[in-house]
Motif scaffolding. Sequence first.
Motif, PDB file in Angstrom:
ATOM      1  N   CYS A 272      64.769  24.902   2.674  1.00 31.99           N
ATOM      2  CA  CYS A 272      64.402  23.842   1.849  1.00 31.99           C
ATOM      3  C   CYS A 272      65.415  23.183   1.281  1.00 31.99           C
ATOM      4  CB  CYS A 272      63.748  24.600   0.587  1.00 31.99           C
ATOM      5  SG  CYS A 272      62.736  23.415  -0.389  1.00 31.99           S
ATOM      6  N   SER A 273      65.049  21.662   1.527  1.00 34.31           N
ATOM      7  CA  SER A 273      66.024  20.576   1.128  1.00 34.31           C
ATOM      8  C   SER A 273      65.418  19.791   0.415  1.00 34.31           C
ATOM      9  CB  SER A 273      66.724  19.754   2.395  1.00 34.31           C
ATOM     10  OG  SER A 273      66.887  20.855   3.489  1.00 34.31           O
ATOM     11  N   ILE A 274      66.069  19.358  -0.744  1.00 33.20           N
ATOM     12  CA  ILE A 274      65.487  18.755  -1.853  1.00 33.20           C
ATOM     13  C   ILE A 274      66.434  17.341  -2.252  1.00 33.20           C
ATOM     14  CG2 ILE A 274      64.585  18.720  -4.450  1.00 33.20           C
ATOM     15  CD1 ILE A 274      64.479  21.941  -3.898  1.00 33.20           C
ATOM     16  N   VAL A 275      65.658  16.385  -2.173  1.00 27.34           N
ATOM     17  CA  VAL A 275      66.412  14.944  -2.446  1.00 27.34           C
ATOM     18  C   VAL A 275      65.671  14.396  -3.691  1.00 27.34           C
ATOM     19  CG1 VAL A 275      66.836  12.507  -1.636  1.00 27.34           C
ATOM     20  CG2 VAL A 275      67.353  14.611   0.132  1.00 27.34           C
ATOM     21  N   GLY A 276      66.666  13.927  -4.693  1.00 24.45           N
ATOM     22  CA  GLY A 276      66.111  13.212  -5.780  1.00 24.45           C
ATOM     23  C   GLY A 276      66.551  13.951  -7.016  1.00 24.45           C
ATOM     24  N   ALA A 277      66.796  15.417  -7.106  1.00 30.47           N
ATOM     25  CA  ALA A 277      67.073  15.891  -8.219  1.00 30.47           C
ATOM     26  C   ALA A 277      68.552  15.582  -8.764  1.00 30.47           C
ATOM     27  CB  ALA A 277      66.891  17.503  -7.994  1.00 30.47           C
ATOM     28  N   GLU A 278      69.190  15.099  -7.746  1.00 29.37           N
ATOM     29  CA  GLU A 278      70.802  15.204  -8.145  1.00 29.37           C
ATOM     30  C   GLU A 278      70.858  13.743  -9.247  1.00 29.37           C
ATOM     31  OE1 GLU A 278      73.343  16.649  -7.432  1.00 29.37           O
ATOM     32  OE2 GLU A 278      73.351  17.342  -5.347  1.00 29.37           O
ATOM     33  N   GLU A 279      69.753  12.793  -9.144  1.00 29.20           N
ATOM     34  CA  GLU A 279      69.892  11.799 -10.038  1.00 29.20           C
ATOM     35  C   GLU A 279      69.137  11.855 -11.353  1.00 29.20           C
ATOM     36  OE1 GLU A 279      70.703  10.609  -5.552  1.00 29.20           O
ATOM     37  OE2 GLU A 279      68.940  11.822  -6.927  1.00 29.20           O
ATOM     38  N   ILE A 280      68.699  12.915 -11.556  1.00 27.07           N
ATOM     39  CA  ILE A 280      67.736  12.964 -12.906  1.00 27.07           C
ATOM     40  C   ILE A 280      68.710  12.877 -14.031  1.00 27.07           C
ATOM     41  CG2 ILE A 280      65.794  13.869 -11.752  1.00 27.07           C
ATOM     42  CD1 ILE A 280      66.444  16.623 -12.943  1.00 27.07           C
ATOM     43  N   TYR A 281      69.882  13.618 -13.968  1.00 26.89           N
ATOM     44  CA  TYR A 281      70.768  13.544 -15.245  1.00 26.89           C
ATOM     45  C   TYR A 281      72.268  13.449 -14.510  1.00 26.89           C
ATOM     46  CZ  TYR A 281      66.855  16.194 -17.755  1.00 26.89           C
ATOM     47  OH  TYR A 281      65.961  16.625 -18.368  1.00 26.89           O
TER      48      TYR A 281
END
Length: 372
Positions: A272-281
């Motif tokens: 499972c690959s998740i893009v977007g979470a790195e930028e929340i904090y």
Amino acid sequence: MAEARVIPLRASERRSASGAAARRAPAGGGRAGSDRSKGSSARAEAPADAAPDEQAGDVAPDLVDGRPPEGGPGRAGSAGVPGAGSGTAGGGADWEDVLADALAFTRRRLLGDYKVDEFGFDEELTDQVFMPPLRPFYEKWFRVEATGLHNVPDDSGALVVANHSGTLPWDAMMTTLALRDHHPAGRHLRMLGADLVFRLPVVGAMARKAGHTLACNPDAERLLSGGELVGVWPEGFKGIGKPFRDRYKLQRFGRGGFVSAALRTGAPIVPCSIVGAEEIYPKLADIRPLARLLGLPYFPVTPFFPHLGPLGAVPLPSKWYIEFGEPIETGGYPDGAADDPMLVFGLSDQVRETIQQTLYRLLSQRRNVFLG
């Protein structure tokens, strides 16, 4: 207060016995990807001389206008209240039904008329209390797009392995919601968490009620053998707490314990690959002395935290993509394969490389962090 009944860990029996209040949403639930296009084709096949109402009525509720219904599998209704209905024909909420369902839910909780499994998982509480507050973040704030859900089995055990990031574990919560609301079978993800999670007051008890357990092989194997969908984030704190400059660079996957659990049970591994979470904090620094004092793995400094106080804890509204890759089968290996360190390392590295390459592909398609 009466004690809740404990049921054995058999996924199929538990799903069939789940309360009617948790299944009030239209059958089919929301689906991502190609399912949405079916709505347009189904509507186009309606007779041209049919009345508008008749044309819409010939289409399944989850395909009208190509949009998923407001309620997915196990959702609590548009009002986010336990057992809330879908409202009246005119679109207004039927508050009498909402109140009646809420009172019925409260009565069941007070009388202990609900079920938990041997891990403490309370499906009704999870569907009707824990998940509704997360949906606005999933649908409106992060605007998550989940693809590849067909790669996740409908009713058998599987191990979902994902990259971890974001300072706080929003990625785990959004992945859980994607599978519950948008997978065809509306599956619950039973996450394996670090011991710190279960030592925290309130958080630990809530995690147990939501079906999660300690990241150890015995628990993982019992869940997989029982047909459950298990989620693991092998990077651990190294991934979720890495600095912003290292975003989307996967950290080491530990010693491959998750591979051993999959091999022993024959469960497929779903990358499972998740893009977007790195930028929340965006983590700019780490106050290590304060982290040691508080017993935390890190104490982050972001552009807004800690100097803005509680406001700094609001995640930035980045655009998210979650992709479930093709499963890696483990059922064909001989007995004792889980004890072969080279095989375990090779499979672990294969999963890691698959996730890393998918992240690069998703990032190359993204034009803007916040707009997608």
